[in-house]
Design an enzyme around this catalytic site. Structure first.
Site, PDB file in Angstrom:
ATOM      1  N   LYS A 188       0.841  -1.205   0.000  1.00 21.33           N
ATOM      2  CA  LYS A 188       0.000   0.000   0.000  1.00 21.33           C
ATOM      3  C   LYS A 188       0.873   1.251   0.000  1.00 21.33           C
ATOM      4  O   LYS A 188       1.522   1.573   0.989  1.00 21.33           O
ATOM      5  CB  LYS A 188      -0.905   0.041   1.235  1.00 21.33           C
ATOM      6  CG  LYS A 188      -1.959   1.126   1.083  1.00 21.33           C
ATOM      7  CD  LYS A 188      -2.615   1.499   2.388  1.00 21.33           C
ATOM      8  CE  LYS A 188      -2.071   2.777   2.975  1.00 21.33           C
ATOM      9  NZ  LYS A 188      -2.179   3.978   2.145  1.00 21.33           N
ATOM     10  N   GLU A 191      -1.612   7.396   0.058  1.00 21.22           N
ATOM     11  CA  GLU A 191      -2.678   7.913  -0.817  1.00 21.22           C
ATOM     12  C   GLU A 191      -2.253   9.235  -1.461  1.00 21.22           C
ATOM     13  O   GLU A 191      -2.794   9.642  -2.480  1.00 21.22           O
ATOM     14  CB  GLU A 191      -3.960   8.118  -0.008  1.00 21.22           C
ATOM     15  CG  GLU A 191      -3.783   9.103   1.125  1.00 21.22           C
ATOM     16  CD  GLU A 191      -4.914   9.079   2.141  1.00 21.22           C
ATOM     17  OE1 GLU A 191      -5.885   8.342   1.928  1.00 21.22           O
ATOM     18  OE2 GLU A 191      -4.805   9.792   3.143  1.00 21.22           O
ATOM     19  N   GLY A 242       4.846   7.539  10.419  1.00 21.17           N
ATOM     20  CA  GLY A 242       4.885   8.236  11.699  1.00 21.17           C
ATOM     21  C   GLY A 242       4.857   7.283  12.895  1.00 21.17           C
ATOM     22  O   GLY A 242       4.296   6.193  12.815  1.00 21.17           O
ATOM     23  N   THR A 245       1.295   6.276  14.077  1.00 19.56           N
ATOM     24  CA  THR A 245       0.684   5.226  13.247  1.00 19.56           C
ATOM     25  C   THR A 245       1.379   3.887  13.514  1.00 19.56           C
ATOM     26  O   THR A 245       0.725   2.843  13.571  1.00 19.56           O
ATOM     27  CB  THR A 245       0.806   5.573  11.741  1.00 19.56           C
ATOM     28  OG1 THR A 245       0.507   6.937  11.555  1.00 19.56           O
ATOM     29  CG2 THR A 245      -0.125   4.729  10.900  1.00 19.56           C
ATOM     30  N   GLY A 246       2.696   3.933  13.681  1.00 22.54           N
ATOM     31  CA  GLY A 246       3.455   2.703  13.951  1.00 22.54           C
ATOM     32  C   GLY A 246       2.974   2.010  15.220  1.00 22.54           C
ATOM     33  O   GLY A 246       2.836   0.782  15.264  1.00 22.54           O
ATOM     34  N   GLU A 263       9.644   1.286  10.720  1.00 17.40           N
ATOM     35  CA  GLU A 263      10.626   2.370  10.557  1.00 17.40           C
ATOM     36  C   GLU A 263       9.887   3.666  10.761  1.00 17.40           C
ATOM     37  O   GLU A 263       9.074   4.058   9.929  1.00 17.40           O
ATOM     38  CB  GLU A 263      11.121   2.373   9.129  1.00 17.40           C
ATOM     39  CG  GLU A 263      12.411   1.661   8.922  1.00 17.40           C
ATOM     40  CD  GLU A 263      12.832   1.959   7.528  1.00 17.40           C
ATOM     41  OE1 GLU A 263      12.667   1.062   6.697  1.00 17.40           O
ATOM     42  OE2 GLU A 263      13.269   3.087   7.280  1.00 17.40           O
ATOM     43  N   CYS A 297      13.006  11.126   7.345  1.00 21.47           N
ATOM     44  CA  CYS A 297      12.916  10.620   8.719  1.00 21.47           C
ATOM     45  C   CYS A 297      14.212  10.841   9.491  1.00 21.47           C
ATOM     46  O   CYS A 297      14.190  11.086  10.686  1.00 21.47           O
ATOM     47  CB  CYS A 297      12.500   9.162   8.735  1.00 21.47           C
ATOM     48  SG  CYS A 297      13.541   8.112   7.725  1.00 21.47           S
ATOM     49  N   GLU A 398       8.738  15.709  16.185  1.00 20.39           N
ATOM     50  CA  GLU A 398       9.155  15.665  14.779  1.00 20.39           C
ATOM     51  C   GLU A 398       8.274  16.612  13.968  1.00 20.39           C
ATOM     52  O   GLU A 398       7.052  16.482  13.965  1.00 20.39           O
ATOM     53  CB  GLU A 398       9.015  14.237  14.239  1.00 20.39           C
ATOM     54  CG  GLU A 398       9.582  14.086  12.848  1.00 20.39           C
ATOM     55  CD  GLU A 398       9.396  12.692  12.282  1.00 20.39           C
ATOM     56  OE1 GLU A 398       8.309  12.122  12.438  1.00 20.39           O
ATOM     57  OE2 GLU A 398      10.352  12.173  11.677  1.00 20.39           O
TER      58      GLU A 398
HETATM   59  P1  NDP Z   1       1.481   8.037   8.413  1.00 22.01           P
HETATM   60  O1  NDP Z   1       2.211   7.305   9.447  1.00 22.01           O
HETATM   61  O2  NDP Z   1       0.123   8.541   8.723  1.00 22.01           O
HETATM   62  O3  NDP Z   1       1.362   7.209   7.046  1.00 22.01           O
HETATM   63  C1  NDP Z   1       2.315   6.280   6.549  1.00 22.01           C
HETATM   64  C2  NDP Z   1       1.566   5.169   5.836  1.00 22.01           C
HETATM   65  O4  NDP Z   1       0.717   4.492   6.768  1.00 22.01           O
HETATM   66  C3  NDP Z   1       0.649   5.661   4.725  1.00 22.01           C
HETATM   67  O5  NDP Z   1       0.608   4.696   3.690  1.00 22.01           O
HETATM   68  C4  NDP Z   1      -0.678   5.756   5.443  1.00 22.01           C
HETATM   69  O6  NDP Z   1      -1.777   5.715   4.587  1.00 22.01           O
HETATM   70  C5  NDP Z   1      -0.638   4.530   6.323  1.00 22.01           C
HETATM   71  N1  NDP Z   1      -1.531   4.574   7.455  1.00 22.01           N
HETATM   72  C6  NDP Z   1      -2.066   5.653   8.070  1.00 22.01           C
HETATM   73  N2  NDP Z   1      -2.885   5.286   9.084  1.00 22.01           N
HETATM   74  C7  NDP Z   1      -2.876   3.936   9.108  1.00 22.01           C
HETATM   75  C8  NDP Z   1      -3.526   2.953   9.921  1.00 22.01           C
HETATM   76  N3  NDP Z   1      -4.352   3.298  10.906  1.00 22.01           N
HETATM   77  N4  NDP Z   1      -3.289   1.647   9.677  1.00 22.01           N
HETATM   78  C9  NDP Z   1      -2.456   1.279   8.693  1.00 22.01           C
HETATM   79  N5  NDP Z   1      -1.828   2.161   7.873  1.00 22.01           N
HETATM   80  C10 NDP Z   1      -2.022   3.473   8.089  1.00 22.01           C
HETATM   81  O7  NDP Z   1       2.378   9.206   7.978  1.00 22.01           O
HETATM   82  P2  NDP Z   1       1.942  10.463   7.170  1.00 22.01           P
HETATM   83  O8  NDP Z   1       2.245  10.095   5.783  1.00 22.01           O
HETATM   84  O9  NDP Z   1       0.577  10.979   7.393  1.00 22.01           O
HETATM   85  O10 NDP Z   1       2.873  11.493   7.861  1.00 22.01           O
HETATM   86  C11 NDP Z   1       2.652  11.840   9.229  1.00 22.01           C
HETATM   87  C12 NDP Z   1       3.943  11.913   9.945  1.00 22.01           C
HETATM   88  O11 NDP Z   1       4.644  10.676   9.890  1.00 22.01           O
HETATM   89  C13 NDP Z   1       4.890  12.880   9.317  1.00 22.01           C
HETATM   90  O12 NDP Z   1       4.593  14.199   9.632  1.00 22.01           O
HETATM   91  C14 NDP Z   1       6.170  12.410   9.889  1.00 22.01           C
HETATM   92  O13 NDP Z   1       6.283  12.867  11.193  1.00 22.01           O
HETATM   93  C15 NDP Z   1       6.019  10.923   9.884  1.00 22.01           C
HETATM   94  N6  NDP Z   1       6.625  10.269   8.743  1.00 22.01           N
HETATM   95  C16 NDP Z   1       7.774   9.561   8.942  1.00 22.01           C
HETATM   96  C17 NDP Z   1       8.383   8.943   7.889  1.00 22.01           C
HETATM   97  C18 NDP Z   1       9.622   8.138   8.045  1.00 22.01           C
HETATM   98  O14 NDP Z   1      10.223   7.766   7.055  1.00 22.01           O
HETATM   99  N7  NDP Z   1      10.032   7.789   9.239  1.00 22.01           N
HETATM  100  C19 NDP Z   1       7.846   9.050   6.539  1.00 22.01           C
HETATM  101  C20 NDP Z   1       6.615   9.785   6.439  1.00 22.01           C
HETATM  102  C21 NDP Z   1       6.039  10.358   7.524  1.00 22.01           C
HETATM  103  P3  NDP Z   1      -2.362   7.016   3.867  1.00 22.01           P
HETATM  104  O15 NDP Z   1      -1.393   8.131   4.052  1.00 22.01           O
HETATM  105  O16 NDP Z   1      -2.506   6.571   2.465  1.00 22.01           O
HETATM  106  O17 NDP Z   1      -3.671   7.301   4.533  1.00 22.01           O
END
Ligand code: NDP
Length: 504
Positions: A188, A191, A242, A245-246, A263, A297, A398
């Site tokens: 996945k 989006e 994030g 979410t993790g 990660e 990140c 962050e």
């Molecule tokens: P998210 O953690 O929200 O999203 C990362 C992925 O997880 C996307 O594919 C997202 O889907 C999916 N996701 C979101 N909610 C769920 C859930 N409940 N169950 C399963 N999968 C889910 O990160 P964001 O992209 O919204 O960014 C938010 C914050 O995360 C950033 O501001 C930053 O702090 C951090 N981040 C860290 C990264 C890293 O490499 N360590 C990379 C990107 C973000 P979808 O977005 O399609 O809804």
């Protein structure tokens, strides 16, 4: 944007019509819903993507499970799986220009940044193609007449969930080792950035990857991602995104006891000693935070500077930061692109306000950029706060944008204490020409990725991942392959006769 205006931009841009890839077929969402994909530099709609449902995710999981059990991929000799991976790498190289342009349009990063990502993606497939054909496993000297050995096997159906900051490369860091190991996948993308992931799946089809081996679903994380993390037929979930979410994914996956690899975010310290090469340290400090507009990140988002050079460092850093050319990443002169979305722009701007309210000294930037045609995109000036302190939210949380917190330290001991005073532990760097001091400080740093006199370089050969709340497990290197493998012990009796434990 008004609906009519939006429709016009969409027509002008000839938006790509994206589809999901399930069991070797391109599919719309089961309820036909779609979502607009926006170029963050211009606000133009560049694609329409399916807004997948939980049912779509279930179909992909069923395909991945049936394909795994068929053995069409998992039983293939490693050399044959490697041959597919090598063909994929060649196709990525062939399409490098197209992929680079699309990555820039979708994510906003500069052509230079996107070009590196595309090259690294091809190299990652080649790296794991080579690794999977190497000998692995162990044998053990145990008591006669037994012979014990260990073999590595694929985990099964792997759910791969990736973010928007490296749409292609983060996908490849998971897909390449997962496929090399013989797993089938349900993947996945974010989006927000599904364009280059779709192109990657098109490549899989072109090289004839058997149907059902790689399945891609799109849609909202809480719907599609959640289905992947909770479904009993998914054996492992590998997630980048994030920390919040993790944590949610880890809890969700616990119900079915999935293998979990995470990660997550970071708030990484960049420690600059007075004896460092000054211009090198300033240069890497800028690169550490403003590459990818800070949406990285491992970004060096906390800079710690030894007191005796603190003011000199601030002056030079601000002078250089103001010179960074911010603009549309598709202009080859641009050095820093926009943030990925309106939502993320709002989040980063709110942190800038928090920094001001907390009393940090605004050194440079601190605003959205809207002049010179930037008003339709999500641009923020390279921003630095000085005199920050540990309790400030801009030091602890962050931000994931071009915003850095800079503070002074007295000595080595204080630098280490400040650096480690964080819930995160992803990355960190030290600048000094004293080699022993550099290594001494790095050894004390509670972080998984570190540099001495450098920032950011990443290698397929070396493991990538964090300590503390920056995650669990590692990508890349041998560690990255092992994440996608189970370990089985096999014990062979070399004297086939009854054990005689119970009397007859
Ligand atoms: P998210 O953690 O929200 O999203 C990362 C992925 O997880 C996307 O594919 C997202 O889907 C999916 N996701 C979101 N909610 C769920 C859930 N409940 N169950 C399963 N999968 C889910 O990160 P964001 O992209 O919204 O960014 C938010 C914050 O995360 C950033 O501001 C930053 O702090 C951090 N981040 C860290 C990264 C890293 O490499 N360590 C990379 C990107 C973000 P979808 O977005 O399609 O809804």
């Amino acid at each position: 944007m008004l609906e009519t205006e939006k429709e016009k931009v969409k027509k002008d841009a000839e938006a790509l019509q994206l589809k999901m890839y399930i069991n070797g077929e391109w599919k719309e969402a089961s309820d036909q819903k779609t979502r607009d994909v926006i170029n963050p530099a211009t606000g133009a709609v560049i694609a329409e993507a399916p807004e997948g449902t939980a049912e779509d995710a279930q179909a992909a999981i069923a395909a991945a499970k049936a394909t795994f059990e068929s053995g069409v991929w998992s039983d293939l000799p490693a050399t044959e799986r490697a041959a597919y991976l090598l063909k994929i790498a060649d196709k990525i190289d062939e399409k490098a220009e197209e992929l680079t342009k699309l990555e820039t349009m979708d994510n906003g990063k500069t052509l230079r940044e996107a070009g590196y990502d595309v090259g690294d993606a091809a190299a990652c497939f080649r790296y794991y193609a080579g690794m999977i054909t190497q000998p692995d496993g162990h044998t053990y000297h145990v008591a006669d007449p037994m012979q014990a050995m260990v073999v590595r096997e694929p985990v099964g159906v792997c759910g791969l969930i990736v973010p928007w900051n490296y749409p292609l490369l983060m996908s490849v860091w998971k897909i390449a080792p997962a496929l090399a190991a013989g797993n089938t996948i349900v993947f996945k993308p974010s989006e927000v950035t599904p364009v280059t992931p779709t192109k990657l799946l098109e490549i899989f089809e072109e090289v004839g990857l058997p149907a059902g081996v790689a399945n891609m679903v799109m849609g909202a994380g809480p719907v599609v991602g959640n289905e992947i993390a909770s479904h009993k037929d998914v054996d492992m979930v590998s997630f980048t995104g994030g920390t919040k979410t993790g944590k949610h994914i880890m809890k969700t996956a616990a119900d079915t006891m999935k293998k979990v690899s995470l990660e997550l975010g970071g708030k990484s310290p960049n420690i600059i000693f007075a004896d460092s090469d000054f211009e090198t340290a300033v240069d890497y400090a800028l690169f550490g935070i403003y590459a990818g507009a800070g949406q990285v990140c491992s970004a060096g988002s906390r800079i710690l500077v030894e007191e005796s050079i603190y003011e000199k460092f601030l002056a030079r850093f601000a002078e250089r930061a103001k010179e960074i050319r911010v603009g549309d990443g598709s202009d080859s002169k641009t050095e820093m692109g926009p943030l990925v979305s309106q939502e993320h722009l709002d989040k980063v701007l709110s942190y800038i306000e928090i920094g001001k309210e907390e009393g940090a000294r605004l050194l440079c930037g601190g605003e959205r950029l809207i002049s010179d045609g930037l008003d339709k995109g999500y641009f923020v000036a390279p921003t630095a706060f000085a005199d920050t302190t540990q309790e400030m939210r801009i030091v602890q949380e962050e931000i994931f944008g071009p915003v850095v917190a800079i503070q002074p330290f007295k000595d080595e001991e204080e630098a280490i204490r400040l650096a480690n005073d964080s819930d995160y532990g992803l990355a960190g760097a030290v600048f000094t020409v004293d080699g022993a001091k550099g290594l001494r400080v790095i050894k004390k740093l509670r972080a998984g990725i570190t540099w001495i006199n450098s920032y950011h370089p990443t290698y397929n050969e070396a493991p990538w991942g964090g300590y503390k709340q920056s995650g669990i497990g590692r990508s890349l290197g041998t560690f990255g392959l092992e994440e996608f493998q189970e370990v089985k012990q096999i014990n062979i009796n070399l004297e086939v006769e009854p054990i005689g434990w119970f009397e007859k």
